[in-house]
Design a protein around this motif. Sequence first.
Motif, PDB file in Angstrom:
ATOM      1  N   PRO A  42       0.827  -1.215   0.000  1.00 19.75           N
ATOM      2  CA  PRO A  42       0.000   0.000   0.000  1.00 19.75           C
ATOM      3  C   PRO A  42       0.856   1.257   0.000  1.00 19.75           C
ATOM      4  CG  PRO A  42      -0.002  -1.020   2.182  1.00 19.75           C
ATOM      5  CD  PRO A  42       0.757  -1.952   1.282  1.00 19.75           C
ATOM      6  N   LEU A  43       0.568   2.154  -0.917  1.00 13.89           N
ATOM      7  CA  LEU A  43       1.303   3.418  -0.967  1.00 13.89           C
ATOM      8  C   LEU A  43       0.459   4.477  -0.275  1.00 13.89           C
ATOM      9  CD1 LEU A  43       3.723   5.059  -1.831  1.00 13.89           C
ATOM     10  CD2 LEU A  43       2.604   5.463  -4.027  1.00 13.89           C
ATOM     11  N   VAL A  44       0.854   4.811   0.945  1.00 13.87           N
ATOM     12  CA  VAL A  44       0.143   5.819   1.739  1.00 13.87           C
ATOM     13  C   VAL A  44       0.821   7.158   1.479  1.00 13.87           C
ATOM     14  CG1 VAL A  44      -0.619   6.459   4.056  1.00 13.87           C
ATOM     15  CG2 VAL A  44      -0.216   4.044   3.503  1.00 13.87           C
ATOM     16  N   GLY A  45       0.080   8.133   0.991  1.00 16.16           N
ATOM     17  CA  GLY A  45       0.693   9.411   0.641  1.00 16.16           C
ATOM     18  C   GLY A  45       1.514   9.253  -0.626  1.00 16.16           C
ATOM     19  N   CYS A  46       2.451  10.187  -0.844  1.00 13.51           N
ATOM     20  CA  CYS A  46       3.256  10.154  -2.063  1.00 13.51           C
ATOM     21  C   CYS A  46       2.338   9.960  -3.275  1.00 13.51           C
ATOM     22  CB  CYS A  46       4.298   9.037  -1.990  1.00 13.51           C
ATOM     23  SG  CYS A  46       5.852   9.475  -2.772  1.00 13.51           S
ATOM     24  N   MET A  47       1.258  10.730  -3.265  1.00 14.11           N
ATOM     25  CA  MET A  47       0.191  10.558  -4.259  1.00 14.11           C
ATOM     26  C   MET A  47       0.737  10.617  -5.680  1.00 14.11           C
ATOM     27  SD  MET A  47      -3.387  12.628  -4.412  1.00 14.11           S
ATOM     28  CE  MET A  47      -4.501  12.504  -5.806  1.00 14.11           C
ATOM     29  N   GLY A  48       0.269   9.685  -6.485  1.00 12.39           N
ATOM     30  CA  GLY A  48       0.636   9.671  -7.896  1.00 12.39           C
ATOM     31  C   GLY A  48       1.707   8.655  -8.242  1.00 12.39           C
ATOM     32  N   LYS A  49       2.385   8.103  -7.250  1.00  9.72           N
ATOM     33  CA  LYS A  49       3.567   7.303  -7.555  1.00  9.72           C
ATOM     34  C   LYS A  49       3.318   5.789  -7.524  1.00  9.72           C
ATOM     35  CE  LYS A  49       5.797  11.012  -8.288  1.00  9.72           C
ATOM     36  NZ  LYS A  49       5.680  11.971  -7.249  1.00  9.72           N
ATOM     37  N   ALA A  50       2.072   5.349  -7.369  1.00  4.64           N
ATOM     38  CA  ALA A  50       1.811   3.907  -7.319  1.00  4.64           C
ATOM     39  C   ALA A  50       2.216   3.221  -8.630  1.00  4.64           C
ATOM     40  CB  ALA A  50       0.340   3.636  -7.024  1.00  4.64           C
ATOM     41  N   SER A  51       1.936   3.880  -9.756  1.00  2.00           N
ATOM     42  CA  SER A  51       2.274   3.261 -11.047  1.00  2.00           C
ATOM     43  C   SER A  51       3.788   3.094 -11.177  1.00  2.00           C
ATOM     44  CB  SER A  51       1.715   4.081 -12.211  1.00  2.00           C
ATOM     45  OG  SER A  51       2.125   5.432 -12.109  1.00  2.00           O
ATOM     46  N   SER A  52       4.542   4.071 -10.660  1.00  2.00           N
ATOM     47  CA  SER A  52       6.002   3.991 -10.746  1.00  2.00           C
ATOM     48  C   SER A  52       6.547   2.927  -9.798  1.00  2.00           C
ATOM     49  CB  SER A  52       6.624   5.355 -10.409  1.00  2.00           C
ATOM     50  OG  SER A  52       6.116   6.357 -11.264  1.00  2.00           O
ATOM     51  N   LEU A  53       5.996   2.869  -8.593  1.00  2.00           N
ATOM     52  CA  LEU A  53       6.430   1.861  -7.627  1.00  2.00           C
ATOM     53  C   LEU A  53       6.155   0.450  -8.183  1.00  2.00           C
ATOM     54  CD1 LEU A  53       7.471   1.241  -4.744  1.00  2.00           C
ATOM     55  CD2 LEU A  53       5.106   1.479  -3.925  1.00  2.00           C
ATOM     56  N   GLY A  54       4.963   0.261  -8.722  1.00  2.00           N
ATOM     57  CA  GLY A  54       4.608  -1.040  -9.305  1.00  2.00           C
ATOM     58  C   GLY A  54       5.489  -1.388 -10.490  1.00  2.00           C
ATOM     59  N   LEU A  55       5.810  -0.382 -11.300  1.00  2.00           N
ATOM     60  CA  LEU A  55       6.687  -0.617 -12.448  1.00  2.00           C
ATOM     61  C   LEU A  55       8.038  -1.148 -11.988  1.00  2.00           C
ATOM     62  CD1 LEU A  55       7.584  -0.374 -15.424  1.00  2.00           C
ATOM     63  CD2 LEU A  55       8.115   2.034 -14.963  1.00  2.00           C
ATOM     64  N   GLY A  56       8.580  -0.555 -10.924  1.00  2.00           N
ATOM     65  CA  GLY A  56       9.883  -1.004 -10.420  1.00  2.00           C
ATOM     66  C   GLY A  56       9.852  -2.469 -10.022  1.00  2.00           C
ATOM     67  N   VAL A  57       8.799  -2.867  -9.308  1.00  2.00           N
ATOM     68  CA  VAL A  57       8.694  -4.275  -8.898  1.00  2.00           C
ATOM     69  C   VAL A  57       8.573  -5.168 -10.138  1.00  2.00           C
ATOM     70  CG1 VAL A  57       7.399  -5.965  -7.545  1.00  2.00           C
ATOM     71  CG2 VAL A  57       7.559  -3.604  -6.732  1.00  2.00           C
TER      72      VAL A  57
END
Lengths: 188, 163
Positions: A42-57
């Motif tokens: 879960p990405l709490v805060g840091c709004m907008g970056k879920a797609s980038s975090l998922g891309l890295g994984v």
Amino acid sequence: MMDPLEALRLLSGHRTDQVVVPTMVALRVWSLVSRRPELDLPLVGCMGKASSLGLGVALARPDRQVWVLDGDGSLLMNLGSLVTIGNLSPPNLIHFVYNNGVYETTGGQPVPGAGRADFVGLARAAGYLNAFRFDDLETLGQRLPEVIRLPGPTLVDLQVGRATALGPLPPARRTAEALRTVKAALGP
Amino acid sequence: MGLHAAKVLETFKAMGITHIVWLPDSETGFLYEAVTADGSIRLVPVCREGEALAIAAGLWVGGAKPLVLIQNTGLFESGDSLRGLGVDVGLPVVMVIGYRGWLGGQPMTDSAGVYTEPILKAWGINYYLVETDQDLPKMLAAQEEALKTSRPVAVLVGQEYEK
């Protein structure tokens, strides 16, 4: 328009060992239906970056499917990530957009382009191999098994209404903990 | 003297870097050529620097060893990622940052240079300055510090890469 809880319950029912990266309101609904929290990021805060975090994984673990549960407002904050993902073309990434047309966290103000901007069209134009829009639960339930089997990147625009049930908002440190839990679960 | 792309690449390899998440700045042309010709480290190009740290966090979760390579102006753009997916989550990553405006220790006039170190200090991010090949061991030190302290550590590159 789908009930978000029921839409995410359908997703959860088809999840096996995918790493799921939910953010904003979607993460509070997802926490009510997820059956594998040890693989949730879960990405709490840091709004907008879920797609980038998922891309890295997804890039680090081509053997593992990654599901991003983005918000429409969140994706709008990082729209360039569609092109970044389209360019790198990870086959194991599915980018769901919890599209309710509003900033629900702040009280329901409409996001720019609500009802006008077309995420399916944007994703296709950015190089995603597949893009779908679903606005009823029956069709989503019928098509989902096929959609998640397609080589990605795939975007799935989930047209949902306002949340009827919400889990608690986790503290920001939950993201730091989850990064380590999932890292340990994935192994070297 | 000078900072040579081949030596920098050698250092990245010694660090065990698997992915360089980057947006080119005006000084990285030769480094790009060296990394792509070598082919052993994957380049992950981003559209805007704010994506870079978040992608690096995901790569780290997946067991990779990423490095972020951006310009100081891109660091300014990445503020919330640096806060939320760098400092707050304790991401042990090295950020190699092109030091636009650096004048070898002389007073700077370019605001990109003027604000760089104060902003890193404000975020509580330690940094090292690299200007020549002789400084490259500082990159290894930065990596060691990032791992030991579970924090992002910056390397400011104050010189153009040479072929």
